[in-house]
Design a protein around this motif. Structure first.
Motif, mmCIF file in Angstrom:
data_model
loop_
_atom_site.group_PDB
_atom_site.id
_atom_site.type_symbol
_atom_site.label_atom_id
_atom_site.label_comp_id
_atom_site.label_asym_id
_atom_site.label_seq_id
_atom_site.Cartn_x
_atom_site.Cartn_y
_atom_site.Cartn_z
ATOM 1 N N ASP A 59 -25.036 -50.109 5.007
ATOM 2 C CA ASP A 59 -25.597 -48.818 4.643
ATOM 3 C C ASP A 59 -24.446 -47.844 4.466
ATOM 4 O O ASP A 59 -23.299 -48.261 4.321
ATOM 5 N N LYS A 95 -40.518 -47.154 11.983
ATOM 6 C CA LYS A 95 -39.474 -46.229 12.420
ATOM 7 C C LYS A 95 -39.985 -45.477 13.641
ATOM 8 O O LYS A 95 -41.118 -45.017 13.662
ATOM 9 N N GLY A 159 -29.660 -58.511 11.238
ATOM 10 C CA GLY A 159 -29.977 -57.143 10.836
ATOM 11 C C GLY A 159 -31.052 -56.520 11.707
ATOM 12 O O GLY A 159 -30.989 -55.338 12.041
ATOM 13 N N ASP A 163 -30.686 -53.155 14.003
ATOM 14 C CA ASP A 163 -31.553 -51.999 13.750
ATOM 15 C C ASP A 163 -32.560 -51.724 14.859
ATOM 16 O O ASP A 163 -33.350 -50.785 14.752
ATOM 17 N N LYS A 164 -32.552 -52.516 15.933
ATOM 18 C CA LYS A 164 -33.539 -52.331 17.005
ATOM 19 C C LYS A 164 -33.495 -50.941 17.638
ATOM 20 O O LYS A 164 -34.498 -50.468 18.148
ATOM 21 N N LYS A 166 -33.216 -48.219 16.076
ATOM 22 C CA LYS A 166 -33.851 -47.246 15.190
ATOM 23 C C LYS A 166 -35.285 -47.605 14.828
ATOM 24 O O LYS A 166 -36.066 -46.740 14.475
ATOM 25 N N LYS A 167 -35.594 -48.919 14.871
ATOM 26 C CA LYS A 167 -36.902 -49.381 14.402
ATOM 27 C C LYS A 167 -37.471 -50.407 15.364
ATOM 28 O O LYS A 167 -36.726 -51.042 16.106
#
Length: 197
Positions: A59, A95, A159, A163-164, A166-167
């Motif tokens: 990102d 999210k 991934g 990302d855990k 944040k989501k």
């Protein structure tokens, strides 16, 4: 790098050969005029491109890549670039809106305390070794396709682990990791024993 050059990029975690990005360094007068860039900054365009997936879920928050114009590496990447497709995550996530209170920070710490990123990347390394060994022994893509798809699953799982914070995902990476370990355990044990003598 001078303009007009082919470049190869790879980002950590580099889970599979589908995470290699071949690109062309192009001049852009507006960028050169209006941005004060250094040698360590690369501008990319991800519109209509799969570069973010190609670089394993990259990102725009200062991700770092190995970027090279080494002709040997570029030639090797081009040889299999169209063979090994880019892993793409279609796993839905919610999210999570968080507030920076001690209670919510503690809740997040508990949820991400059992992170599997190291185990996922380590298993991908073992399976990549198995894949390349099979290809060295003469296997074609059709022979290793299912193995490659499992390695791609590990890329998606990495991934998810990253990302855990944040989501929230409806996937149990521990269970999926156990399934893959069980599936390949006989091959990995045999491969390890052969290597160790």
């Amino acid at each position: 790098f001078p303009y007009g050059r082919d470049l190869l990029a790879s980002r950590s975690p580099h889970v599979t050969m589908g995470n290699v990005w071949l690109t062309h360094n192009s001049a852009n007068a507006r960028i050169d005029t209006y941005f004060n860039l250094t040698d360590e900054i690369v501008c990319i365009n991800s519109i209509g491109e799969n570069v973010l997936q190609r670089l394993s879920g990259a990102d725009f928050d200062s991700d770092t890549v190995l970027l090279t114009d080494n002709e040997i590496l570029i030639r090797a990447a081009k040889r299999n670039y169209s063979v090994f497709k880019t892993p793409t995550s279609l796993v839905s996530a919610c999210k999570v809106k968080r507030y920076y209170t001690p209670e919510q920070q503690a809740d997040l710490d508990v949820k991400i305390s059992v992170n599997k990123i190291g185990e996922i990347v380590n298993l991908s390394q073992e399976l990549n070794s198995l894949l390349w060994d099979r290809m060295y022994q003469g296997a074609g893509y059709e022979d290793i396709r299912d193995l490659y798809y499992d390695i791609c699953q590990l890329d998606v799982m990495s991934g998810i682990e990253i990302d855990k914070a944040k989501k929230e995902f409806a996937i149990d990476n521990s269970r999926e990791l156990d399934k893959l370990r069980m599936k390949y355990e006989p091959f990995l044990r045999e491969y390890g024993e052969d290597e160790l003598g």
